[in-house]
Write a protein that holds these residues in place. Structure first.
Motif, PDB file in Angstrom:
ATOM      1  N   ARG A  36      -6.616   6.041  -4.900  1.00 43.21           N
ATOM      2  CA  ARG A  36      -7.003   5.448  -3.635  1.00 43.21           C
ATOM      3  C   ARG A  36      -7.782   6.457  -2.800  1.00 43.21           C
ATOM      4  NH1 ARG A  36      -1.496   2.207  -1.742  1.00 43.21           N
ATOM      5  NH2 ARG A  36      -1.358   0.836  -3.597  1.00 43.21           N
ATOM      6  N   ARG A  37      -8.282   5.955  -1.639  1.00 41.99           N
ATOM      7  CA  ARG A  37      -9.144   6.818  -0.827  1.00 41.99           C
ATOM      8  C   ARG A  37      -8.401   8.073  -0.373  1.00 41.99           C
ATOM      9  NH1 ARG A  37     -14.596   6.263  -1.144  1.00 41.99           N
ATOM     10  NH2 ARG A  37     -15.644   6.442   0.825  1.00 41.99           N
ATOM     11  N   HIS A  38      -7.145   7.936   0.036  1.00 41.66           N
ATOM     12  CA  HIS A  38      -6.423   9.118   0.504  1.00 41.66           C
ATOM     13  C   HIS A  38      -6.080  10.044  -0.669  1.00 41.66           C
ATOM     14  CE1 HIS A  38      -3.216   6.181  -0.469  1.00 41.66           C
ATOM     15  NE2 HIS A  38      -2.529   7.249  -0.857  1.00 41.66           N
ATOM     16  N   ASP A  39      -5.928   9.474  -1.886  1.00 41.40           N
ATOM     17  CA  ASP A  39      -5.713  10.327  -3.055  1.00 41.40           C
ATOM     18  C   ASP A  39      -6.984  11.102  -3.409  1.00 41.40           C
ATOM     19  OD1 ASP A  39      -3.048   9.572  -3.431  1.00 41.40           O
ATOM     20  OD2 ASP A  39      -3.664   7.743  -4.477  1.00 41.40           O
ATOM     21  N   VAL A  40      -8.148  10.458  -3.222  1.00 41.53           N
ATOM     22  CA  VAL A  40      -9.418  11.147  -3.444  1.00 41.53           C
ATOM     23  C   VAL A  40      -9.534  12.342  -2.503  1.00 41.53           C
ATOM     24  CG1 VAL A  40     -11.927  10.922  -3.325  1.00 41.53           C
ATOM     25  CG2 VAL A  40     -10.548   9.063  -4.279  1.00 41.53           C
ATOM     26  N   PHE A  41      -9.125  12.129  -1.258  1.00 40.44           N
ATOM     27  CA  PHE A  41      -9.169  13.231  -0.287  1.00 40.44           C
ATOM     28  C   PHE A  41      -8.268  14.379  -0.722  1.00 40.44           C
ATOM     29  CE2 PHE A  41      -6.918  15.036   3.447  1.00 40.44           C
ATOM     30  CZ  PHE A  41      -7.976  15.770   3.976  1.00 40.44           C
TER      31      PHE A  41
END
Length: 556
Positions: free
Chosen positions: A184-189
């Motif tokens: 997810r987007r926060h995992d990408v971060f």
């Protein structure tokens, strides 16, 4: 003959650059000599009673500010880069606004805003049903946590700026590959963007910590006894210059340690792009409560770090103006501030041009070392620089005065210290890094083929500089000059310690009034400093827009 002329011209540029580098090293050398002038029994006293407390307070302050600036700067940089939502365009440049507020001004403002009998706590007591500060009051802002909180609010843009630049230049394919793997987007971060941004975060945090070490007004106002405050107290209050020099050396060791730790942490990290022109990531659209949450999260540091103190200063300045108008004293301080800052900016830009052009036209070990040494002054706090310059400048003044009396029969007094020239010299050492770095960046955009073509047409190195490099590097010169001017205008420690008698700038006027507790008298000066401090924010936001356009440009 032409070859000999070129060699002589190159030698002149090299010698000029080495002379500037030697001048930057002068305060540190003088500081060491001054420290050894103290008595042998002074060190045990310093080690037992002064340094432990000052060092502990300084380390706690650095740790807290480093953690807070990293959290705010990195989080906001990722949100405005990876997501799009209403208000994002304002937040992109609005998050830089706290840079316009010097650390001592935000401390001065919040000391009055959060005073136990002030409007904020009074309103809270009214809402909660209390009638006096004895029944309910917020924790005292004059504390370590208060200093960490306020410094973090105005210094996080250093981390935001460098980290956002890294996020903007990260290739979109890295993010897309991570998303296709189910992140997810926060995992990408957490797994991709944050590890790749570590160098930028380290640079931003190191700049914020250098500014924290340089601070004297906020720490003193908030009751935090840092090394910088101890230096000022030893020098001014106790007239103990050797003791102040010894504390300064301890502070320099701490600065060098911070730099070495930062480099050691990144010693095995290498980051390369897989494309010559990486495509920027496409931000995800947020709606509903997610968009509102992102906006509130990003607007909060702007409100606390810029809007609240700016509104307070406007209100206090208006009340002061209605009561007594603008005093002639304030107008004189504005003239002093602009004059000293302008002279220093011109001198710094000239020295930066010499160093940067010498490194370009005479590449080699000597010019490379001179360029690096010329930038170390930015890592040295203003208090330390002032103390280091005092001895050589004072010795020069005494030598000049005795020579004038002996041979001319006139007394010139303390020429450099008495005229304010010592302040300009301190600014030169402190902010040379901005000029050298900015001008080197401008020169790097000029193709070497232009240099070769001009030399083939018979131009000397000075002619190439005058006809090619100077015109083409005007944007870099303007940007660097504006940043230097505002930094000179806001600089407090060096100005406070090296100013002549009866010479006040806006910064020293504000410091004096805040130290006496007469906040209303300093409101107009503080507002003027903040208003002028917005100028570099405009420049930085403009640079950011240019970088985004270049990043988004399609490849040929």
């Amino acid at each position: 003959m032409r070859t000999v002329s070129r060699r002589l011209s190159g030698l002149r540029w090299r010698l000029a650059a080495l002379t500037i580098a030697a001048f930057v090293c002068l305060p540190v050398a003088a500081l060491i000599l001054t420290a050894f002038e103290g008595s042998a029994g002074l060190w045990p006293h310093m080690l037992r009673y002064v340094l432990p407390t000052a060092l502990r307070e300084t380390l706690l302050l650095l740790l807290g500010v480093g953690m807070l600036t990293t959290l705010i700067g990195t989080t906001t940089a990722w949100i405005v880069t990876a997501y799009t939502f209403p208000g994002r365009r304002f937040l992109e440049w609005g998050l830089l606004l706290p840079l316009a507020v010097p650390t001592y001004i935000i401390a001065y403002a919040y000391l009055d805003i959060l005073h136990p009998v002030g409007a904020v706590q009074g309103a809270l007591r009214h809402l909660l049903g209390y009638s006096s500060p004895r029944e309910f009051r917020l924790p005292d802002i004059r504390s370590m946590w208060g200093c960490i909180f306020l410094l973090g609010l105005v210094l996080y843009p250093y981390v935001y700026l460098t980290t956002r630049s890294m996020f903007l230049t990260q290739a979109a394919n890295l993010v897309e590959v991570s998303r296709t793997l189910g992140n997810r987007r926060h995992d990408v971060f957490r797994r991709v963007a944050l590890p790749l941004a570590r160098p930028a975060i380290a640079v931003g945090v190191s700049l914020a910590l250098m500014e924290t070490l340089n601070d004297i007004g906020a720490s003193e106002f908030l009751g935090v006894k840092t090394l910088t405050v101890s230096i000022y107290t030893s020098w001014v209050s106790r007239s103990d210059m050797p003791g102040a020099a010894q504390i300064s050396l301890a502070m320099l060791v701490l600065v060098i340690g911070l730099v070495l730790i930062e480099r050691h942490a990144r010693r095995n990290q290498r980051y390369t792009a897989t494309a010559q022109r990486p495509r920027a990531m496409t931000p995800s659209r947020l709606t509903g409560y997610r968009a509102a949450g992102a906006f509130v999260l990003c607007i909060t540091p702007i409100v606390l770090g810029f809007v609240a103190p700016a509104v307070y200063l406007c209100a206090e300045a208006y009340k002061r103006y209605r009561f007594a108008g603008l005093s002639d004293r304030l107008l004189g301080e504005v003239v002093n501030t602009i004059t000293v800052s302008t002279i220093a900016t011109v001198v710094i830009l000239l020295c930066g041009l010499v160093v940067a052009y010498a490194a370009r036209t005479c590449p080699g070990r000597q010019t490379a070392i001179a360029a690096r040494i010329s930038t170390v002054g930015y890592a040295v706090p203003g208090t330390v620089l002032a103390l280091g310059l005092l001895m050589p400048v004072g010795a020069f003044d005494r030598l000049l005065s005795s020579g004038a009396e002996r041979y001319l029969g006139v007394s010139v007094g303390l020429l450099l210290l008495g005229s304010g020239s010592a302040i300009v010299l301190a600014y030169c050492v402190r902010f040379m890094a901005i000029a050298t770095g900015g001008i080197e960046a401008g020169f790097s955009r000029i193709s070497p083929s232009l240099d070769h073509a001009a030399r083939m047409l018979g131009q000397t190195s000075a002619g190439v500089f005058r006809r090619i490099h100077l015109p083409l590097s005007k944007p870099a010169l303007v940007s660097a000059g504006l940043l230097i001017f505002v930094d000179c205008m806001k600089e407090l420690p060096a100005t406070l310690l090296l100013r002549p008698l009866n010479f006040e700038t806006l910064a020293t006027h504000l410091y004096g009034e805040a130290a006496r507790g007469t906040y209303e008298e300093a409101s107009i000066a503080a507002l003027l400093i903040v208003a002028i401090g917005i100028l570099p924010v405009v420049v930085l936001s403009r640079v950011g827009r240019i970088e985004r356009r270049e990043t988004a440009a399609p490849t040929a």
